[in-house]
Scaffold this motif. Structure first.
Motif, PDB file in Angstrom:
ATOM      1  N   PHE A 178      -3.278   5.556   0.766  1.00 36.05           N
ATOM      2  CA  PHE A 178      -3.705   4.312   0.055  1.00 36.05           C
ATOM      3  C   PHE A 178      -2.625   3.229  -0.219  1.00 36.05           C
ATOM      4  N   TRP A 179      -2.309   1.840  -0.160  1.00 44.64           N
ATOM      5  CA  TRP A 179      -1.675   1.276  -0.615  1.00 44.64           C
ATOM      6  C   TRP A 179      -2.309  -0.181  -0.801  1.00 44.64           C
ATOM      7  N   VAL A 180      -1.573  -1.243  -1.573  1.00 43.42           N
ATOM      8  CA  VAL A 180      -2.259  -2.538  -1.665  1.00 43.42           C
ATOM      9  C   VAL A 180      -1.312  -3.302  -1.088  1.00 43.42           C
ATOM     10  N   ASP A 181      -1.709  -4.274   0.016  1.00 41.32           N
ATOM     11  CA  ASP A 181      -0.896  -5.012   0.642  1.00 41.32           C
ATOM     12  C   ASP A 181      -0.614  -6.321  -0.217  1.00 41.32           C
ATOM     13  N   ASN A 182       0.714  -6.241  -0.408  1.00 42.70           N
ATOM     14  CA  ASN A 182       1.202  -7.475  -1.383  1.00 42.70           C
ATOM     15  C   ASN A 182       2.166  -8.359  -0.833  1.00 42.70           C
ATOM     16  N   TYR A 183       2.212  -9.463  -0.860  1.00 43.77           N
ATOM     17  CA  TYR A 183       3.273 -10.341  -0.083  1.00 43.77           C
ATOM     18  C   TYR A 183       4.645 -10.475  -1.313  1.00 43.77           C
ATOM     19  N   ASP A 191      -6.145  10.818 -15.083  1.00 43.76           N
ATOM     20  CA  ASP A 191      -6.935  11.125 -13.835  1.00 43.76           C
ATOM     21  C   ASP A 191      -7.516   9.903 -13.278  1.00 43.76           C
ATOM     22  N   THR A 192      -7.036   8.716 -13.713  1.00 44.28           N
ATOM     23  CA  THR A 192      -7.331   7.435 -13.094  1.00 44.28           C
ATOM     24  C   THR A 192      -6.405   6.823 -12.036  1.00 44.28           C
ATOM     25  N   VAL A 193      -6.957   6.119 -11.017  1.00 37.61           N
ATOM     26  CA  VAL A 193      -6.171   5.510 -10.195  1.00 37.61           C
ATOM     27  C   VAL A 193      -6.241   4.088 -10.408  1.00 37.61           C
ATOM     28  N   VAL A 194      -4.944   3.308 -10.708  1.00 43.96           N
ATOM     29  CA  VAL A 194      -5.009   1.749 -11.065  1.00 43.96           C
ATOM     30  C   VAL A 194      -4.086   1.093 -10.223  1.00 43.96           C
ATOM     31  N   ALA A 195      -4.507  -0.191 -10.058  1.00 46.26           N
ATOM     32  CA  ALA A 195      -3.768  -1.302  -9.097  1.00 46.26           C
ATOM     33  C   ALA A 195      -2.850  -1.713  -9.961  1.00 46.26           C
ATOM     34  N   SER A 196      -1.568  -1.751  -9.446  1.00 45.37           N
ATOM     35  CA  SER A 196      -0.321  -2.530 -10.258  1.00 45.37           C
ATOM     36  C   SER A 196      -0.257  -4.069  -9.674  1.00 45.37           C
ATOM     37  N   ILE A 244     -10.664  -6.231  -2.314  1.00 47.57           N
ATOM     38  CA  ILE A 244      -9.505  -6.844  -3.005  1.00 47.57           C
ATOM     39  C   ILE A 244      -9.417  -6.326  -4.249  1.00 47.57           C
ATOM     40  N   VAL A 245      -8.081  -5.764  -4.799  1.00 51.85           N
ATOM     41  CA  VAL A 245      -7.925  -5.219  -5.929  1.00 51.85           C
ATOM     42  C   VAL A 245      -7.195  -6.113  -6.880  1.00 51.85           C
ATOM     43  N   MET A 246      -7.071  -6.255  -8.133  1.00 50.43           N
ATOM     44  CA  MET A 246      -6.243  -6.877  -9.009  1.00 50.43           C
ATOM     45  C   MET A 246      -5.592  -5.918 -10.097  1.00 50.43           C
ATOM     46  N   PRO A 247      -4.450  -6.283 -10.517  1.00 42.27           N
ATOM     47  CA  PRO A 247      -3.561  -5.601 -11.443  1.00 42.27           C
ATOM     48  C   PRO A 247      -4.418  -5.086 -12.656  1.00 42.27           C
ATOM     49  N   GLY A 248      -4.458  -3.743 -13.043  1.00 44.69           N
ATOM     50  CA  GLY A 248      -5.082  -2.997 -13.903  1.00 44.69           C
ATOM     51  C   GLY A 248      -6.560  -2.617 -13.559  1.00 44.69           C
ATOM     52  N   GLU A 249      -7.042  -2.959 -12.442  1.00 45.17           N
ATOM     53  CA  GLU A 249      -8.346  -2.560 -11.664  1.00 45.17           C
ATOM     54  C   GLU A 249      -8.244  -0.968 -11.571  1.00 45.17           C
ATOM     55  N   ARG A 250      -9.373  -0.414 -11.894  1.00 45.09           N
ATOM     56  CA  ARG A 250      -9.338   0.968 -11.492  1.00 45.09           C
ATOM     57  C   ARG A 250     -10.108   1.160 -10.125  1.00 45.09           C
ATOM     58  N   MET A 288     -14.447  -2.715 -11.007  1.00 49.69           N
ATOM     59  CA  MET A 288     -13.736  -1.327 -10.225  1.00 49.69           C
ATOM     60  C   MET A 288     -14.114  -1.392  -8.791  1.00 49.69           C
ATOM     61  N   ALA A 289     -13.184  -0.998  -7.929  1.00 47.71           N
ATOM     62  CA  ALA A 289     -13.489  -0.797  -6.694  1.00 47.71           C
ATOM     63  C   ALA A 289     -13.984   0.519  -6.277  1.00 47.71           C
ATOM     64  N   ASN A 290     -15.297   0.327  -6.025  1.00 52.57           N
ATOM     65  CA  ASN A 290     -15.790   1.618  -5.795  1.00 52.57           C
ATOM     66  C   ASN A 290     -15.969   2.244  -4.622  1.00 52.57           C
ATOM     67  N   SER A 291     -15.959   1.199  -3.482  1.00 55.19           N
ATOM     68  CA  SER A 291     -16.060   1.666  -2.136  1.00 55.19           C
ATOM     69  C   SER A 291     -14.608   1.054  -1.388  1.00 55.19           C
ATOM     70  N   ILE A 292     -14.198   1.393  -0.368  1.00 48.74           N
ATOM     71  CA  ILE A 292     -13.160   0.866   0.390  1.00 48.74           C
ATOM     72  C   ILE A 292     -13.588   0.403   1.662  1.00 48.74           C
ATOM     73  N   SER A 293     -13.209  -1.048   1.914  1.00 49.36           N
ATOM     74  CA  SER A 293     -13.547  -1.600   3.199  1.00 49.36           C
ATOM     75  C   SER A 293     -12.267  -2.536   3.483  1.00 49.36           C
ATOM     76  N   ASN A 294     -12.285  -3.150   4.707  1.00 47.19           N
ATOM     77  CA  ASN A 294     -11.255  -3.897   5.173  1.00 47.19           C
ATOM     78  C   ASN A 294     -11.019  -5.091   4.189  1.00 47.19           C
ATOM     79  N   THR A 295     -12.009  -5.646   3.327  1.00 46.56           N
ATOM     80  CA  THR A 295     -12.075  -6.732   2.618  1.00 46.56           C
ATOM     81  C   THR A 295     -11.913  -6.185   1.228  1.00 46.56           C
TER      82      THR A 295
END
Length: 235
Positions: free
Chosen positions: A58-63, A40-45, A10-16, A1-8
């Motif tokens: 918030f968003w995910v940078d995806n090429y 009530d959950t936020v998941v990376a797609s 990285i999230v994967m599909p399905g990760e909360r 799980m991504a518990n804190s947000i920083s410039n580095t």
């Protein structure tokens, strides 16, 4: 799980992304591409770096190659056709978007915008989901156009979706550096489209080439590229 947000982060599909979930308990949060809400959950797609823009977007940078609309996105669209009270607009997504004639500043039934196929507009995504076609507007919450609306003259070109997002960041160092070289007008869409207008076609083309050269550039190289632009224009 991504518990804190920083410039580095990285999230994967399905990760909360629990850090966003915690923030959403007390503040309004806007989820952009690559993130979705499940109860009530936020998941990376999508896989990629997790990005944040103040106050709470918030968003995910995806090429990715194809643009996926999200509410609040700024986009450049090409008018394709008129259908009743709506205009069909190509924004580079899987589905054609629509915009009402009333979604322009001061528009009424008697004072409709004069849009024709091929016209370029700068708009904001009002609604977007998997179940309905994207809906656009060319006004802000106060009914004013600001920088939105029909774009005339200038030069229209495409870039990667990632570069579009980079250029839209507040106080983008690349655009700041280019402004030191010469004046220009620009409209950037997160759908990988750019409209540019300088004092002459020569300056406009030089600017567009400099912007496209930023695709694989890091911050340390920005001043060099923009400096090269100045040398070209002085020749």
């Amino acid at each position: 799980m991504a518990n804190s947000i920083s410039n580095t982060t990285i999230v994967m599909p399905g990760e909360r992304v629990t850090s966003i979930e915690d923030l959403a308990k007390s503040k309004r949060v806007i989820l952009g591409p690559g993130l979705r809400r499940l109860n009530d959950t936020v998941v990376a797609s999508k896989a990629g770096p997790l990005r944040h823009k103040d106050p709470n977007t918030f968003w995910v940078d995806n090429y990715q190659r194809r643009y996926v609309p999200a509410r609040g996105d700024l986009v450049l669209g090409l008018v394709k056709a008129k259908a009743g009270d709506l205009y069909r607009v190509d924004i580079g997504s899987a589905d054609t978007a629509s915009i009402s004639y009333l979604a322009f500043e001061a528009a009424t039934k008697k004072n409709r915008p004069d849009l024709n196929p091929g016209d370029l507009i700068y708009a904001r995504v009002l609604n977007a989901s998997a179940d309905i076609e994207p809906e656009l507007v060319c006004v802000n919450s106060n009914g004013k156009r600001g920088k939105l609306g029909v774009l005339s003259d200038g030069f229209f070109f495409k870039c990667s979706l990632n570069l579009g997002r980079v250029l839209l960041r507040e106080n983008c160092p690349a655009l700041t550096a280019l402004t030191r070289q010469l004046p220009y007008e620009i409209a950037v869409g997160v759908n990988g489209r750019i409209w540019l207008k300088a004092r002459s076609m020569r300056e406009t083309m030089a600017l567009s080439n400099s912007i496209l050269s930023l695709e694989q550039t890091n911050y340390s190289q920005i001043d060099r590229i923009c400096g090269d632009l100045g040398e070209v224009l002085q020749e």
